[in-house]
Structure formats: C-alpha cells, structure tokens
Write an enzyme that holds these catalytic residues in place. Structure first.
Site, PDB file in Angstrom:
ATOM      1  N   GLY A  44      16.237 -21.902  99.034  1.00 18.93           N
ATOM      2  CA  GLY A  44      15.344 -21.201  99.979  1.00 18.93           C
ATOM      3  C   GLY A  44      13.901 -21.102  99.526  1.00 18.93           C
ATOM      4  O   GLY A  44      13.317 -22.064  99.026  1.00 18.93           O
ATOM      5  N   ASP A  46      12.740 -19.474  97.017  1.00 16.62           N
ATOM      6  CA  ASP A  46      12.687 -19.606  95.553  1.00 16.62           C
ATOM      7  C   ASP A  46      12.569 -21.085  95.165  1.00 16.62           C
ATOM      8  O   ASP A  46      11.709 -21.499  94.378  1.00 16.62           O
ATOM      9  CB  ASP A  46      13.979 -19.014  94.979  1.00 16.62           C
ATOM     10  CG  ASP A  46      13.852 -18.551  93.531  1.00 16.62           C
ATOM     11  OD1 ASP A  46      14.855 -18.060  92.996  1.00 16.62           O
ATOM     12  OD2 ASP A  46      12.757 -18.674  92.967  1.00 16.62           O
ATOM     13  N   SER A 134      15.667 -11.352 101.635  1.00 20.89           N
ATOM     14  CA  SER A 134      17.107 -11.057 101.751  1.00 20.89           C
ATOM     15  C   SER A 134      17.751 -11.582 103.024  1.00 20.89           C
ATOM     16  O   SER A 134      18.971 -11.429 103.203  1.00 20.89           O
ATOM     17  CB  SER A 134      17.390  -9.548 101.660  1.00 20.89           C
ATOM     18  OG  SER A 134      17.308  -9.114 100.315  1.00 20.89           O
ATOM     19  N   THR A 135      16.986 -12.197 103.930  1.00 17.05           N
ATOM     20  CA  THR A 135      17.566 -12.584 105.232  1.00 17.05           C
ATOM     21  C   THR A 135      18.141 -13.996 105.225  1.00 17.05           C
ATOM     22  O   THR A 135      18.581 -14.497 106.267  1.00 17.05           O
ATOM     23  CB  THR A 135      16.511 -12.495 106.346  1.00 17.05           C
ATOM     24  OG1 THR A 135      15.489 -13.469 106.092  1.00 17.05           O
ATOM     25  CG2 THR A 135      15.902 -11.107 106.438  1.00 17.05           C
ATOM     26  N   GLY A 136      18.141 -14.661 104.099  1.00 22.42           N
ATOM     27  CA  GLY A 136      18.739 -16.006 104.016  1.00 22.42           C
ATOM     28  C   GLY A 136      20.057 -15.940 103.282  1.00 22.42           C
ATOM     29  O   GLY A 136      21.038 -15.364 103.778  1.00 22.42           O
TER      30      GLY A 136
HETATM   31  N1  APR Z   1       8.718 -20.341 103.643  1.00 22.54           N
HETATM   32  C1  APR Z   1       8.990 -19.168 104.304  1.00 22.54           C
HETATM   33  N2  APR Z   1      10.233 -18.695 104.493  1.00 22.54           N
HETATM   34  C2  APR Z   1      11.255 -19.450 104.014  1.00 22.54           C
HETATM   35  C3  APR Z   1      11.065 -20.674 103.320  1.00 22.54           C
HETATM   36  C4  APR Z   1       9.717 -21.104 103.151  1.00 22.54           C
HETATM   37  N3  APR Z   1       9.425 -22.255 102.513  1.00 22.54           N
HETATM   38  N4  APR Z   1      12.297 -21.158 102.967  1.00 22.54           N
HETATM   39  C5  APR Z   1      13.205 -20.298 103.430  1.00 22.54           C
HETATM   40  N5  APR Z   1      12.601 -19.265 104.067  1.00 22.54           N
HETATM   41  C6  APR Z   1      13.177 -18.087 104.720  1.00 22.54           C
HETATM   42  C7  APR Z   1      14.627 -18.147 105.092  1.00 22.54           C
HETATM   43  O1  APR Z   1      14.789 -18.785 106.349  1.00 22.54           O
HETATM   44  C8  APR Z   1      14.966 -16.663 105.166  1.00 22.54           C
HETATM   45  O2  APR Z   1      14.563 -16.136 106.419  1.00 22.54           O
HETATM   46  O3  APR Z   1      13.102 -17.033 103.782  1.00 22.54           O
HETATM   47  C9  APR Z   1      14.071 -16.037 104.106  1.00 22.54           C
HETATM   48  C10 APR Z   1      14.795 -15.626 102.816  1.00 22.54           C
HETATM   49  O4  APR Z   1      15.794 -16.563 102.537  1.00 22.54           O
HETATM   50  P1  APR Z   1      16.171 -16.998 101.030  1.00 22.54           P
HETATM   51  O5  APR Z   1      15.107 -17.857 100.488  1.00 22.54           O
HETATM   52  O6  APR Z   1      17.564 -17.530 101.079  1.00 22.54           O
HETATM   53  O7  APR Z   1      16.128 -15.650 100.184  1.00 22.54           O
HETATM   54  P2  APR Z   1      17.158 -14.425 100.112  1.00 22.54           P
HETATM   55  O8  APR Z   1      17.949 -14.290 101.367  1.00 22.54           O
HETATM   56  O9  APR Z   1      16.339 -13.300  99.647  1.00 22.54           O
HETATM   57  O10 APR Z   1      18.179 -14.889  98.973  1.00 22.54           O
HETATM   58  C11 APR Z   1      17.698 -14.984  97.657  1.00 22.54           C
HETATM   59  O11 APR Z   1      18.520 -17.197  97.444  1.00 22.54           O
HETATM   60  O12 APR Z   1      17.270 -19.028  96.990  1.00 22.54           O
HETATM   61  C12 APR Z   1      18.087 -18.084  96.435  1.00 22.54           C
HETATM   62  O13 APR Z   1      17.314 -17.884  94.180  1.00 22.54           O
HETATM   63  C13 APR Z   1      17.368 -17.234  95.436  1.00 22.54           C
HETATM   64  O14 APR Z   1      19.396 -16.252  94.659  1.00 22.54           O
HETATM   65  C14 APR Z   1      18.240 -16.016  95.446  1.00 22.54           C
HETATM   66  C15 APR Z   1      18.633 -15.894  96.904  1.00 22.54           C
END
Ligand code: APR
Length: 182
Positions: A44, A46, A134-136
C-alpha cells in the site's frame, strides 16, 4: 545569514483539503505513511513511499528502531524520517489500528493524526499530506475512519497551515468529502 525560525502560530489547521491521487507525488513539507510497527516497509502507501522515496528512508527507519523503538513503533504513535527522493521533505510514519468489530480503536486512529501533526510542528512542516490511514490492509471501514480522521485534524492545536487528505480512489474521496461536510 541566520534564518530566524518563528515558532509556529498554534491554532486550528487553516485548510483541510481533499485530493484524489498518489500521496508519493505530493509536493508538501511532510507526507504521512500508513506504516506498521516494524517500520521496515510493506505494501500500500508504505510500499509506495519506500519504493519511490528510496533506501534513505529505510535506513533512517532502522536507526529509529535501534535507538528508540527496539520493540517496534506502537499503534497510534508517529516518527519522522527524511523523504529521500520524494517531492516532500519528510515522511511521518504512523501506525494505524487494525479494525476490530469487537473493540472501538478510534482513539488510536485519532492519535495517528494528532501525533503526526505534533511531529510536523516539531519539524516546522506547514503542509502535511495524510492517506486514509488503516482503511486498506488494516480493514478500517472508510465511513468510520473518515470522520475520525477529519475530527482529529479539525480539533488539533497545531501550526500546520494545510492538511491534505490524499485519497487513492473514488470511494475514499467520497467518504472523506462526506466527513468534511459533516
Ligand atoms: N497514495 C495514497 N493512498 C494510497 C496509496 C498511495 N500511493 N496506496 C494505497 N493507498 C490507500 C489505500 O487505498 C487505503 O485507502 O491508502 C489507504 C491505506 O491503505 P494501506 O496502505 O493498506 O494502509 P493501512 O490500511 O493503514 O495498513 C497498513 O499495510 O502496507 C502495509 O506496511 C503496511 O502493515 C502496514 C499496513
């Protein structure tokens, strides 16, 4: 020439803006990363930040783990590193809560925002971009997360002038638009 850095004018965030796009492309002072406690990267947001920002970010994350958080960054907390090759100057890594139907973890999600803004103030960052933390992968429903995020930013006492929520898709944008209007 000594630049006199005035203390930030502490108050409410002047502007809360929404944008549908990629947080790694944002030309702001600081972008917030939806990290995990290891600070060693992931998918995501990260993954995108580390991929585009380059190895300097991970290097500083490793130093932070060794020196301050040997057991990992606790949920709701935040730390700052360089933004490496990103247009931004800093990355503020925060660990959102994993959604749980059985337990209200909204205070931890709110803390991600208030603590990230506190760090932005310490850095002197005036513009900060947040993803929908947290929404992914962490499964927090957008309709529950958006109001928590908006309210936490709205009620924060900070010198940050603009908070930009960068939403990756239409559903997230709409959820934040409704929360902002609410
Ligand atoms: N730009 C903006 N938003 C993004 C991007 C980007 N490049 N990529 C993904 N997103 C959105 C996703 O669609 C979601 O709505 O960011 C939001 C958060 O999603 P995640 O990145 O999955 O983060 P989260 O739900 O907080 O989970 C964190 O996921 O990637 C791993 O290492 C991270 O273990 C941690 C967990």
């Amino acid at each position: 020439m000594h630049s006199l850095r005035c203390p930030p004018i502490i108050g409410a965030v002047a502007d809360i803006t929404l944008l549908q796009g990629d947080i790694t492309e944002q030309d702001v002072d600081a972008v917030v990363n939806a990290a995990n406690g290891s600070l060693m990267g992931g998918g995501g947001v990260d993954g995108a930040i580390h991929r585009r920002g380059g190895p300097a970010i991970l290097e500083e994350c490793k130093q932070i783990r060794e020196s301050r958080y040997p057991d990992g960054l606790p949920t709701g907390n935040a730390v700052a590193t360089t933004a490496g090759d990103l247009p931004a100057r800093w990355v503020i890594h925060t660990v959102g809560p994993v959604y749980a139907k059985s337990e209200d973890r909204s205070h931890l999600l709110a803390s991600c925002h208030t603590k990230s803004l506190r760090i932005a103030d310490e850095l002197g960052a005036l513009t900060v971009a947040f993803p929908a933390v947290s929404t992914g992968v962490y499964g927090y429903p957008l309709e529950l997360a958006a109001p928590v995020a908006i309210e936490a930013v709205r009620s924060a006492s900070t010198g940050v002038a603009e908070v930009r929520f960068v939403l990756f898709d239409g559903a997230a944008y709409q959820a934040f638009e409704e929360a902002l209007a609410g």
